[in-house]
Design an enzyme around this catalytic site. Structure first.
Site, PDB file in Angstrom:
ATOM      1  N   SER A 152      24.605  15.147  81.025  1.00  0.00           N
ATOM      2  CA  SER A 152      25.799  14.976  80.184  1.00  0.00           C
ATOM      3  C   SER A 152      27.056  15.154  81.028  1.00  0.00           C
ATOM      4  O   SER A 152      27.359  16.256  81.492  1.00  0.00           O
ATOM      5  CB  SER A 152      25.800  16.003  79.050  1.00  0.00           C
ATOM      6  N   HIS A 175      24.282  10.557  80.051  1.00  0.00           N
ATOM      7  CA  HIS A 175      24.545  10.901  78.646  1.00  0.00           C
ATOM      8  C   HIS A 175      26.051  11.059  78.452  1.00  0.00           C
ATOM      9  O   HIS A 175      26.689  11.869  79.130  1.00  0.00           O
ATOM     10  CB  HIS A 175      23.801  12.194  78.305  1.00  0.00           C
ATOM     11  N   ASP A 225      19.338  18.186  72.986  1.00  0.00           N
ATOM     12  CA  ASP A 225      20.704  18.281  73.512  1.00  0.00           C
ATOM     13  C   ASP A 225      21.372  19.584  73.085  1.00  0.00           C
ATOM     14  O   ASP A 225      21.535  19.845  71.894  1.00  0.00           O
ATOM     15  CB  ASP A 225      21.492  17.080  72.957  1.00  0.00           C
ATOM     16  N   MET A 270      19.592  18.119  68.012  1.00  0.00           N
ATOM     17  CA  MET A 270      20.661  18.982  68.529  1.00  0.00           C
ATOM     18  C   MET A 270      20.170  20.430  68.548  1.00  0.00           C
ATOM     19  O   MET A 270      19.716  20.960  67.521  1.00  0.00           O
ATOM     20  CB  MET A 270      21.922  18.907  67.656  1.00  0.00           C
ATOM     21  N   ASP A 292      29.039  11.859  75.840  1.00  0.00           N
ATOM     22  CA  ASP A 292      29.326  12.494  74.556  1.00  0.00           C
ATOM     23  C   ASP A 292      30.652  12.002  73.996  1.00  0.00           C
ATOM     24  O   ASP A 292      31.716  12.383  74.474  1.00  0.00           O
ATOM     25  CB  ASP A 292      29.361  14.017  74.731  1.00  0.00           C
ATOM     26  N   MET A 323      29.451  11.094  68.276  1.00  0.00           N
ATOM     27  CA  MET A 323      29.772  12.171  67.327  1.00  0.00           C
ATOM     28  C   MET A 323      31.090  11.804  66.668  1.00  0.00           C
ATOM     29  O   MET A 323      32.127  12.430  66.906  1.00  0.00           O
ATOM     30  CB  MET A 323      29.868  13.511  68.088  1.00  0.00           C
ATOM     31  N   MET A 354      33.319  11.977  71.181  1.00  0.00           N
ATOM     32  CA  MET A 354      33.780  12.867  70.096  1.00  0.00           C
ATOM     33  C   MET A 354      35.142  12.421  69.600  1.00  0.00           C
ATOM     34  O   MET A 354      35.998  12.024  70.410  1.00  0.00           O
ATOM     35  CB  MET A 354      33.879  14.305  70.598  1.00  0.00           C
ATOM     36  N   HIS A 379      26.206   9.047  72.912  1.00  0.00           N
ATOM     37  CA  HIS A 379      25.922   9.923  71.772  1.00  0.00           C
ATOM     38  C   HIS A 379      27.195   9.960  70.929  1.00  0.00           C
ATOM     39  O   HIS A 379      28.172  10.607  71.313  1.00  0.00           O
ATOM     40  CB  HIS A 379      25.539  11.305  72.327  1.00  0.00           C
TER      41      HIS A 379
HETATM   42  C1  DX5 Z   1      27.421  18.815  72.560  1.00  0.00           C
HETATM   43  C2  DX5 Z   1      27.002  17.617  73.384  1.00  0.00           C
HETATM   44  C3  DX5 Z   1      26.132  17.931  74.542  1.00  0.00           C
HETATM   45  C4  DX5 Z   1      26.744  18.826  75.570  1.00  0.00           C
HETATM   46  C5  DX5 Z   1      25.616  19.638  76.140  1.00  0.00           C
HETATM   47  O1  DX5 Z   1      28.044  18.372  71.414  1.00  0.00           O
HETATM   48  O2  DX5 Z   1      26.299  16.687  72.565  1.00  0.00           O
HETATM   49  O3  DX5 Z   1      25.613  16.737  75.145  1.00  0.00           O
HETATM   50  O4  DX5 Z   1      27.372  18.154  76.627  1.00  0.00           O
HETATM   51  O5  DX5 Z   1      26.155  20.545  77.014  1.00  0.00           O
HETATM   52  P1  DX5 Z   1      25.325  21.799  77.544  1.00  0.00           P
HETATM   53  O6  DX5 Z   1      24.149  21.240  78.289  1.00  0.00           O
HETATM   54  O7  DX5 Z   1      26.316  22.492  78.389  1.00  0.00           O
HETATM   55  O8  DX5 Z   1      24.891  22.594  76.332  1.00  0.00           O
HETATM   56 ZN    ZN Z   2      25.256  14.917  73.581  1.00  0.00          ZN
END
Ligand code: DX5
Ligand code: ZN
Length: 223
Positions: free
Chosen positions: A7, A32, A174, A136, A34, A67, A36, A65
């Site tokens: 990620s 990956h 994740d 998650m 993220d 969100m 948001m 991913h």
């Molecule tokens: C959280 C993300 C993850 C995040 C994981 O909302 O979806 O992908 O980057 O980070 P770590 O591995 O630090 O928990």
């Molecule tokens: Zn993620």
């Protein structure tokens, strides 16, 4: 096959291309990303322009991913930017079946994501159509959070359903995946491991990735 989906949320954004290259040298095989929006989750990160910038610097699949509220409105833009895999949260899709169809029609592999509080049973009808389910193991929104053990049972439950239903979707996990939790999730049946902090911490990206994969693969061998 166990794969590491690193990620980039935890990477050094000023050197993003170098960070991706280092994680890839360490054995990471999926990027990956993220996404948001500040609405579905209380944080804002990347959009299609960052996916587009990443596309020419790596051959690895780009796993977006999402969100975000109303993911349907953005699926085409992410695929055009270069996304190979797109996952949407069950909690954001009023018409989940249609959204997953749209991802496939656009030419990406479809995934569906479950928040920690969302039961596995809510996916029974769509399991035959997805390429992966993302469990998650933290509440989405931030990297570096503590792993929630309830994810382990959900992974095992999905692995049982996959067997019973004769399906072959993959199970991604994740949140808080690190040296101290990776064995648990692999033994439960996860085969795509998302890790942010555990890969990018301390400027030791390549070594961190190697070590995490080594522990994960040893857990499969000894499971
Ligand atoms: C959280 C993300 C993850 C995040 C994981 O909302 O979806 O992908 O980057 O980070 P770590 O591995 O630090 O928990
Ligand atoms: Zn993620």
């Amino acid at each position: 096959m166990i794969e590491l989906a690193f990620s980039i949320l935890a990477s050094d954004f000023a050197h993003l291309a170098d960070e991706v290259a280092a994680a890839e040298r360490g054995g990471g095989t999926i990027v990956h990303i993220d996404v948001m929006d500040g609405h579905f989750v209380p944080n804002i990160t990347f959009g299609p322009p960052v996916v587009k910038a990443l596309r020419p610097i790596t051959k690895l699949p780009l796993d977006c991913h999402l969100m975000i509220e109303d993911p349907d409105a953005y699926i085409a833009a992410f695929v055009e930017a270069g996304a190979d895999m797109i996952s949407v949260h069950q909690e954001t899709c009023r018409h989940l079946h249609r959204t997953l169809q749209v991802i496939e029609q656009q030419g990406a592999l479809s995934g569906v994501v479950l928040n920690p509080a969302t039961p596995v049973e809510t996916l029974i009808e769509v399991l035959p159509m997805v390429h992966y389910v993302l469990v998650m193991s933290v509440n989405p929104g931030f990297g570096g959070q503590k792993f929630l053990p309830l994810a382990v049972d959900k992974i095992a439950h999905l692995a049982r359903l996959r067997e019973e239903m004769g399906l072959n979707f993959r199970i991604e996990v994740d949140g808080g995946v690190a040296l101290d939790t990776v064995e648990l999730v692999v033994r439960a049946g996860a085969d795509m491991l998302v890790a942010g902090s555990a890969v990018f911490e301390k400027g030791r990206t390549e070594q961190n990735a190697v070590e995490l994969l080594r522990v994960a693969r040893a857990a499969v061998a000894g499971a």
